[in-house]
Structure formats: C-alpha cells, structure tokens
Scaffold this motif. Structure first.
Motif, PDB file in Angstrom:
ATOM      1  N   ASP A  56     -10.118   2.647   0.580  1.00 37.00           N
ATOM      2  CA  ASP A  56     -10.067   4.079   0.244  1.00 37.00           C
ATOM      3  C   ASP A  56      -8.677   4.489  -0.262  1.00 37.00           C
ATOM      4  O   ASP A  56      -8.464   5.636  -0.645  1.00 37.00           O
ATOM      5  CB  ASP A  56     -10.437   4.923   1.472  1.00 37.00           C
ATOM      6  N   LYS A  57      -7.737   3.535  -0.253  1.00 36.97           N
ATOM      7  CA  LYS A  57      -6.364   3.865  -0.653  1.00 36.97           C
ATOM      8  C   LYS A  57      -5.965   3.249  -1.985  1.00 36.97           C
ATOM      9  O   LYS A  57      -5.048   3.727  -2.643  1.00 36.97           O
ATOM     10  CB  LYS A  57      -5.371   3.367   0.407  1.00 36.97           C
ATOM     11  N   ILE A  71       0.843  -1.205   0.000  1.00 34.41           N
ATOM     12  CA  ILE A  71       0.000   0.000   0.000  1.00 34.41           C
ATOM     13  C   ILE A  71       0.874   1.248   0.000  1.00 34.41           C
ATOM     14  O   ILE A  71       0.607   2.224  -0.711  1.00 34.41           O
ATOM     15  CB  ILE A  71      -0.932   0.010   1.238  1.00 34.41           C
ATOM     16  N   GLU A  93       2.087   2.790  -3.137  1.00 40.41           N
ATOM     17  CA  GLU A  93       1.055   3.569  -3.829  1.00 40.41           C
ATOM     18  C   GLU A  93       0.807   3.199  -5.297  1.00 40.41           C
ATOM     19  O   GLU A  93       0.694   4.079  -6.164  1.00 40.41           O
ATOM     20  CB  GLU A  93       1.355   5.070  -3.716  1.00 40.41           C
ATOM     21  N   TYR A 104      -8.384  -1.034   3.382  1.00 37.45           N
ATOM     22  CA  TYR A 104      -7.560  -0.314   2.397  1.00 37.45           C
ATOM     23  C   TYR A 104      -8.360   0.205   1.189  1.00 37.45           C
ATOM     24  O   TYR A 104      -7.770   0.778   0.273  1.00 37.45           O
ATOM     25  CB  TYR A 104      -6.437  -1.228   1.883  1.00 37.45           C
TER      26      TYR A 104
END
Lengths: 211, 316
Positions: free
Chosen positions: B248-249, B221, B224, B246
C-alpha cells in the motif's frame, strides 16, 4: 594472557596502529610470535568471520580488521621461524573466466588467510588453462572459483571439465561460490564444495586441509 | 490507456487495465531484431561511417522495437553510445529526445540518476577505508553527488524523460554491503533527499537494487520512491511478503527469478512467473519483470515463456 585478548579486540575494531604496537609489545615481553599470531590476531579474525557470517559486521569492518591483521603480521614476520611460517594449507582462488568481479573472492581470501591458510590469488577472468597451471605449480589442496553473474557461472562447469581432462581432478578439492551459485549447481557440475559466504568457505577449507 | 498512462497509474498505486511489463536491460536482441545489437553495448554492430545523429536514431529505434515486440510499457535508456560517443556528446539525453520524436508519449521513458553510494566493485578497499577512517569526507562526496543529480534531473526531464530508475546496488545475497547503521548514516538521507527533489521536479522514481534488501527495506520505503525494483528471489526476497507489508506504500517491479531463467527447468521458470503474478497482481501497483534484466547469454526461450505467462494472466 591479557595482551593477546587486547590484540584480538583491537584487531576486531580495525585499529591497525594499536595492533602493531601491541604485537611489538608482546614480542618485547617475550611472548612467542606464533602464539601472538594464533591466540591474538587469528582469534580476532575468526571472531570477525563468525560475526560476518551472522550479519553482525559487514564488509567495511572485515576489511579494516584484515588491514589491522596485515599490520600485525608485518611486525611479526622478523620474529617467525621458518617452521612457524608453515601455513595450515594452500588454496588457489580466482574469479572464473568472463567475470571481472572480485569482491566475494577477495573476502574469501581474507577469511582464509585469517585462518592461517596460504592463498594464491589468480585474480579475475581466470581461464581454465591458468587454473591448470596453478594446480601444477602450487599443488594446493583446494582450488576455488567464484562468479557474480549467472552468465559466467556456467563457465565453472568448463573449468571442472578441463581439470578432469588434465588428469588433476583427484589432486584437488574444487570449491565454488558466488551470488547465483547454489548447492544444486555445485553437484550438477561435479564440484566438491559449495559455500554461501566467505567465512563458511574458510571453515570448509580448514576442514579439507586438516584431513 | 496507453503504455505511459498504464505505468503512471501503477506508480501512483492505482489499478490499470492490465499489469504492465518492462525490462531494465534487454541485451539479447539479435534473434528478434534482424541481428541488430546496441551501439555501445556488449556486442557493437558495424557502424562504420555512421553519423552521431544516426547512431542515436539507431539505438532509439531499437529501444522502441524491443518495447513493441514484448509489450513493454516502460523504456529505460540504460546506456549512452560508449566508445562511439565523444566527450561533448550526450548520448542518453539525445536518445531520450529521439525516442520521444519517434514514439511520442506512448512509452514511459526513464534513465539513470542515482547519486547514492553503491557496492564499489572496483575499489572496495578504498571505499571501506574512507567510510571507516574519513566519514566527513564521505559525507562531502555524498552531498556533491546529490548536487550533481539535481542538475541531471532537470536536463533529462527537459529532454523528455518521465523520471529515473536509481540503479545503485546496495546488497549481496546475504544482505547489505555496509551495516544498516552505516546505511542510515551514509546512504538513506541522501537517497531521501534526491527522491524528494526528483518528485518535486515532476519526475517518477523507481529504486533498483539487487540482493537481500530486507535489512534495509524500511529505509528504501522511507525515501518514498514510487516503485521498487528488482526484488531479487536469489537473495530470498519474497514478493508475497513485500506486497503484504509494503504494497500500500510502493509499487513493486520484478521478482521473476533470473537465475532460473538461466539454469532452471521450464516448470521452475513458470512457477516463478506465476507466483509473482498471483501474489503481486491484486490491488494494482505491480510491474511484471525479471529480477534483474535480460542479460547477454540468457536463453530467450526463458523470456518467451514468462512473456506468454504474462500475456495469459495480465488482465485485471
């Protein structure tokens, strides 16, 4: 004896040269070779096996520990009597036909040898016929096959059937494992033992050979 | 909204008109594509006398036909022409260009470009001994791999690729092949550097790995990428948990159980597909797919079933 604990400790750290030196030192001090093997090196390898099972150590640590064990064994060999060289049992391993992956199978081999079992490694892409020949030739207590791929896992069923057809089914226990393999699949194809990791496979093999 | 726009919307965290789908690899092609198979794939077709340009056109058309037949919004050019490609030829790049020629901007086009260390299936001992005995050497190898990947990035983007699916596998069912600490040292920084570079160059990035990623997921994560594939349920990865923590990422891709598609019942396959759609659909950011790929030997009835379930449940 303190030196045995140090051998175990150095083996767990993968310090091959130190293990070699300490093994020689132990021999020079008059410690029996079998005791050095079992209470020093195999003790260390067993601890590594448990830690690997619990995700406390990973493949690199296992491999360097195995390398250290091999260094120690080479040093020890001239001092082992024929009687002391007798393994606790015999296992034939291979990756099933169609599958070329050997990491899992090799880890199982390392863990089993670390527990004092003799392992005959047939390699990868092993046909049913090769398994049959190996059972006849080596007369192991256990035959094990692994597969990484879902598409090759299904060949395990064919190997089990071939072993039955050859009249050898009651001569060996069949152990299977690999990423897509499950306990349920093991039962479905008529194998005896499913293990989800290398250390469990070694534990299960010791249980079979002890009985 | 065309297929490409749909994927871009999802990878940017948005909600498209419907959940897109794709497959990383689709090797069971004979049934639905007039017996055609991939040049350079597991079963080579008869290509006696075919020119290099025609081989490229052949594979490009098959990629597009697979996407059309199953409603795939993204095409992953996963292979070159194998033994049918000379050293001076560039099969992946040329296939990307040809797909663009044949289909314009209809599909999201991705290819390989992962510079990080993966499970070394063929030389595990050497790799591990180097990792433990020669860490500086391994860092040098990692740095050089990243450098190469930056060059490849520009070549592929210029050819028409939209980005990369980084396919180095890090994990077994039990967890990563190296410790999280080793992962942090030898993989995470190089993954992060590569992803950042690719994104700055305008590429979309999806990170793929099999196995139980949970012990290292925070590193993935933290790098990115836009998306994470394949969310392997055989290794205990639960898309519901990942979505909650996760979602929302990062966009999520996959999780329909490949193992069940091979050996499970229709009900088990249905449950797996419906579970993914139920728990990953809300709020966007999900691409429906299997937890690995449609590999050789997978019963196509299983893929037909999850395709039907996707068609019935895909609308927002």
């Amino acid at each position: 004896m303190k030196i045995l604990d140090t051998i175990s400790e150095m083996l767990q750290k993968g310090k091959a040269d130190e293990v070699k030196k300490l093994v020689q030192q132990g021999i020079d001090e008059g410690i029996n070779a079998k005791i050095i093997l079992e209470d020093g090196m195999m003790k260390g390898m067993n601890i590594i096996g448990v830690k690997f099972k619990n995700n406390e150590v990973y493949v690199p640590e296992v491999l360097v520990a195995a390398r250290a064990m091999n260094f120690g064994i080479e040093t020890l060999k001239p001092y082992m009597t024929e009687h002391e060289n007798i393994a606790k049992g015999k296992v034939v391993l291979g990756t099933v036909v169609g599958d070329l992956h050997n990491i899992g199978k090799n880890l199982v081999k390392i863990m089993m040898e670390g527990k004092g079992l003799e392992v005959i490694d047939l390699g990868v892409d092993v046909s049913s016929e090769k398994y049959i020949e190996a059972i006849k030739e080596h007369q192991p207590q256990i035959i094990g096959f692994s597969a990484l791929l879902t598409t090759t896992m299904i060949n395990m069923e064919k190997v089990v059937a071939t072993i039955k057809e050859a009249g050898l089914r009651d001569k060996v226990k069949i152990m299977i494992g690999g990423a897509p393999v499950t306990e349920e699949y093991c039962k479905t194809i008529g194998a005896d033992i499913y293990c989800s990791d290398a250390a469990s496979a070694a534990d299960a093999a010791i249980d079979v050979c002890a009985n | 909204m065309n297929h490409r726009e749909r994927i871009i919307t999802v990878l940017n965290g948005g909600i498209p008109d419907y959940i897109p789908t794709f497959e990383l690899v689709f090797d069971e092609t004979e049934r639905d594509f007039e017996g055609r198979t991939w040049i350079g794939g597991p079963v080579d077709p008869d290509i006696e006398g075919m020119s290099y340009a025609d081989k490229i056109k052949y594979n490009a058309k098959l990629y597009i036909d697979v996407a059309k037949r199953f409603g795939h919004s993204m095409i992953f050019v996963n292979r070159n022409l194998g033994i049918h490609e000379n050293k001076n030829e560039t099969g992946v790049r040329d296939t990307i260009m040809e797909i663009r020629n044949q289909s314009g901007d209809e599909y999201m086009l991705m290819c390989h470009n992962d510079p990080t260390f993966m499970i070394p299936f063929n030389n595990m001992e050497d790799f591990c001994f180097n990792l433990m005995d020669r860490p500086e050497y391994m860092h040098e190898v990692a740095r050089n791999n990243v450098k190469d990947s930056k060059r490849i990035c520009h070549e592929m983007l210029e050819a028409g690729a939209d980005g990369f699916i980084l396919c180095c596998d890090y994990c077994f069912n039990s967890g990563p092949f190296i410790s999280p600490a080793q992962f942090e040292e030898f993989i995470a920084p190089y993954l992060k550097e590569a992803v950042k570079y690719f994104k700055n160059a305008g590429a979309y990035v999806i990170k793929h790995t099999d196995g139980n990623i949970m012990p290292i997921i925070d590193y993935l994560i933290d790098a990115e990428p836009h998306g994470l594939h394949s969310l392997d349920p055989m290794a205990g990865v639960d898309i519901k948990v990942i979505k909650e923590k996760y979602g929302d990422k990062i966009a999520l891709c996959g999780n329909v159980d490949c193992s069940l598609m091979q050996t499970g019942t229709r009900d088990q396959i249905r449950d797996s597909a419906e579970y993914c759609l139920k728990h990953a659909k809300h709020g966007g950011g999900y691409i429906f797919s299997t937890s690995n790929c449609v590999f050789r030997g997978m019963p196509l009835e299983s893929y037909d079933l999850i395709h039907e379930i996707w068609l019935a449940n895909r609308e927002y």
